[in-house]
Scaffold this motif. Structure first.
Motif, PDB file in Angstrom:
ATOM      1  N   GLY A  22     -46.792   1.863  -5.085  1.00 56.06           N
ATOM      2  CA  GLY A  22     -46.893   1.028  -3.983  1.00 56.06           C
ATOM      3  C   GLY A  22     -48.174   0.382  -3.672  1.00 56.06           C
ATOM      4  O   GLY A  22     -48.604  -0.350  -2.791  1.00 56.06           O
ATOM      5  N   THR A  23     -49.360   0.760  -4.389  1.00 52.56           N
ATOM      6  CA  THR A  23     -50.707   0.516  -4.420  1.00 52.56           C
ATOM      7  C   THR A  23     -50.884  -0.642  -5.196  1.00 52.56           C
ATOM      8  O   THR A  23     -50.779  -0.390  -6.386  1.00 52.56           O
ATOM      9  CB  THR A  23     -51.518   1.569  -4.267  1.00 52.56           C
ATOM     10  OG1 THR A  23     -51.304   2.387  -3.309  1.00 52.56           O
ATOM     11  CG2 THR A  23     -53.143   1.084  -4.082  1.00 52.56           C
ATOM     12  N   SER A  24     -51.492  -1.580  -5.056  1.00 54.01           N
ATOM     13  CA  SER A  24     -52.000  -2.622  -6.177  1.00 54.01           C
ATOM     14  C   SER A  24     -53.276  -2.139  -6.983  1.00 54.01           C
ATOM     15  O   SER A  24     -53.992  -1.406  -6.748  1.00 54.01           O
ATOM     16  CB  SER A  24     -52.483  -3.903  -5.326  1.00 54.01           C
ATOM     17  OG  SER A  24     -52.792  -4.675  -6.399  1.00 54.01           O
ATOM     18  N   ILE A  25     -52.748  -2.444  -8.407  1.00 50.89           N
ATOM     19  CA  ILE A  25     -53.930  -1.717  -9.048  1.00 50.89           C
ATOM     20  C   ILE A  25     -54.311  -3.071 -10.209  1.00 50.89           C
ATOM     21  O   ILE A  25     -55.196  -2.683 -11.052  1.00 50.89           O
ATOM     22  CB  ILE A  25     -53.292  -0.654 -10.206  1.00 50.89           C
ATOM     23  CG1 ILE A  25     -52.116  -1.261 -11.152  1.00 50.89           C
ATOM     24  CG2 ILE A  25     -52.925   0.613  -9.388  1.00 50.89           C
ATOM     25  CD1 ILE A  25     -51.699  -0.278 -12.282  1.00 50.89           C
ATOM     26  N   GLY A  26     -53.991  -4.214 -10.010  1.00 48.33           N
ATOM     27  CA  GLY A  26     -54.562  -5.347 -10.575  1.00 48.33           C
ATOM     28  C   GLY A  26     -53.519  -6.378 -10.739  1.00 48.33           C
ATOM     29  O   GLY A  26     -52.395  -6.346 -10.067  1.00 48.33           O
ATOM     30  N   THR A  27     -53.899  -7.348 -11.514  1.00 45.45           N
ATOM     31  CA  THR A  27     -52.935  -8.531 -11.808  1.00 45.45           C
ATOM     32  C   THR A  27     -52.872  -9.069 -13.431  1.00 45.45           C
ATOM     33  O   THR A  27     -53.750  -8.323 -14.045  1.00 45.45           O
ATOM     34  CB  THR A  27     -53.597  -9.791 -11.330  1.00 45.45           C
ATOM     35  OG1 THR A  27     -54.735 -10.219 -11.541  1.00 45.45           O
ATOM     36  CG2 THR A  27     -53.472  -9.290  -9.464  1.00 45.45           C
ATOM     37  N   PHE A  28     -52.057  -9.811 -13.651  1.00 44.57           N
ATOM     38  CA  PHE A  28     -51.940 -10.444 -15.067  1.00 44.57           C
ATOM     39  C   PHE A  28     -51.390 -11.836 -14.740  1.00 44.57           C
ATOM     40  O   PHE A  28     -50.605 -11.948 -13.983  1.00 44.57           O
ATOM     41  CB  PHE A  28     -51.164  -9.547 -16.031  1.00 44.57           C
ATOM     42  CG  PHE A  28     -49.700  -9.448 -15.734  1.00 44.57           C
ATOM     43  CD1 PHE A  28     -48.948 -10.245 -16.311  1.00 44.57           C
ATOM     44  CD2 PHE A  28     -49.327  -8.491 -14.781  1.00 44.57           C
ATOM     45  CE1 PHE A  28     -47.474 -10.032 -16.106  1.00 44.57           C
ATOM     46  CE2 PHE A  28     -47.949  -8.225 -14.780  1.00 44.57           C
ATOM     47  CZ  PHE A  28     -47.065  -9.359 -15.198  1.00 44.57           C
ATOM     48  N   LYS A  29     -51.242 -12.498 -15.957  1.00 42.73           N
ATOM     49  CA  LYS A  29     -50.697 -13.919 -15.827  1.00 42.73           C
ATOM     50  C   LYS A  29     -49.636 -13.846 -16.955  1.00 42.73           C
ATOM     51  O   LYS A  29     -49.811 -13.210 -18.074  1.00 42.73           O
ATOM     52  CB  LYS A  29     -51.783 -14.908 -16.036  1.00 42.73           C
ATOM     53  CG  LYS A  29     -52.424 -15.329 -14.893  1.00 42.73           C
ATOM     54  CD  LYS A  29     -53.257 -16.729 -14.850  1.00 42.73           C
ATOM     55  CE  LYS A  29     -53.976 -17.116 -13.490  1.00 42.73           C
ATOM     56  NZ  LYS A  29     -54.359 -18.395 -13.607  1.00 42.73           N
TER      57      LYS A  29
END
Length: 199
Positions: A88-95
């Protein structure tokens, strides 16, 4: 000479199928623009409690009718940024960029309603991964199946309202500290609505 003969045969076949489609009074090409909602399955095989957010994206597809019933559709969009969460906690992004190619069967003679089903392949390119400050990574790409069901509702000779549902099989191995932690299966359902133009 052999290559020229094959090329000529392909050209004749394409011309013939286009003529069949046009004989029905409709052009062989359809371009659609849709708003599509991605609903991720998020089947996490890593044991890390990973999930990727749902979102609504723009989509364009181009279809070519070989006959009044058979068509091929290429689904396109722009690279989409997604957020990865752990517990439930954001750890980052990707495309990711997920073009799909499907072969469709269109049902005819249904009082103007034009339902269809399709199946094909999805290729997803994963880029700009930024997870745990660079401590985690995803595979660069994913190949999988694609299933589809939809309907065109003609508004006039060229324009139609389109409803479309696709199931794409997208998955990636997850690496933490260079060690493979298992597979995250996104496998989204795409629900779309939009307009199509046939010519």
């Amino acid at each position: 000479m052999k290559k020229l003969t094959i090329a000529a045969a392909v050209l004749v076949a394409c011309s013939a199928t286009a003529a069949i489609a046009q004989a029905s009074g409709e052009g062989p090409w359809v371009v659609r623009a849709r708003a599509v909602h991605l609903d991720m399955a998020n089947k996490d095989g890593t044991g890390l409690g990973l999930s990727v957010n749902n979102k609504t994206i723009p989509e364009v597809d181009v279809s070519y009718f070989f006959t009044p019933n058979m068509a091929a559709e290429l689904m396109l969009t722009v690279p989409q940024k997604q957020t990865v969460s752990m517990g439930g906690t954001s750890i980052g992004t990707f495309k990711h960029l997920p073009p799909s190619l499907l072969l469709q069967y269109h049902f005819t003679g249904l009082n103007g309603y034009k339902p269809y089903v399709g199946a094909g392949v999805n290729y997803t390119r994963i880029t700009r991964v930024n997870l745990l400050g660079g401590g985690a990574d995803l595979e660069d790409d994913s190949w999988g199946g694609a299933l589809q069901v939809g309907m065109d509702l003609p508004l006039d000779k060229n324009w139609s309202l389109n409803f479309d549902v696709k199931k794409l099989y997208i998955r990636s191995n997850v690496f933490v500290g260079g060690v493979n932690q298992g597979t995250l299966k996104l496998d989204p359902v795409l629900v779309g609505v939009g307009l199509g133009y046939r010519y």
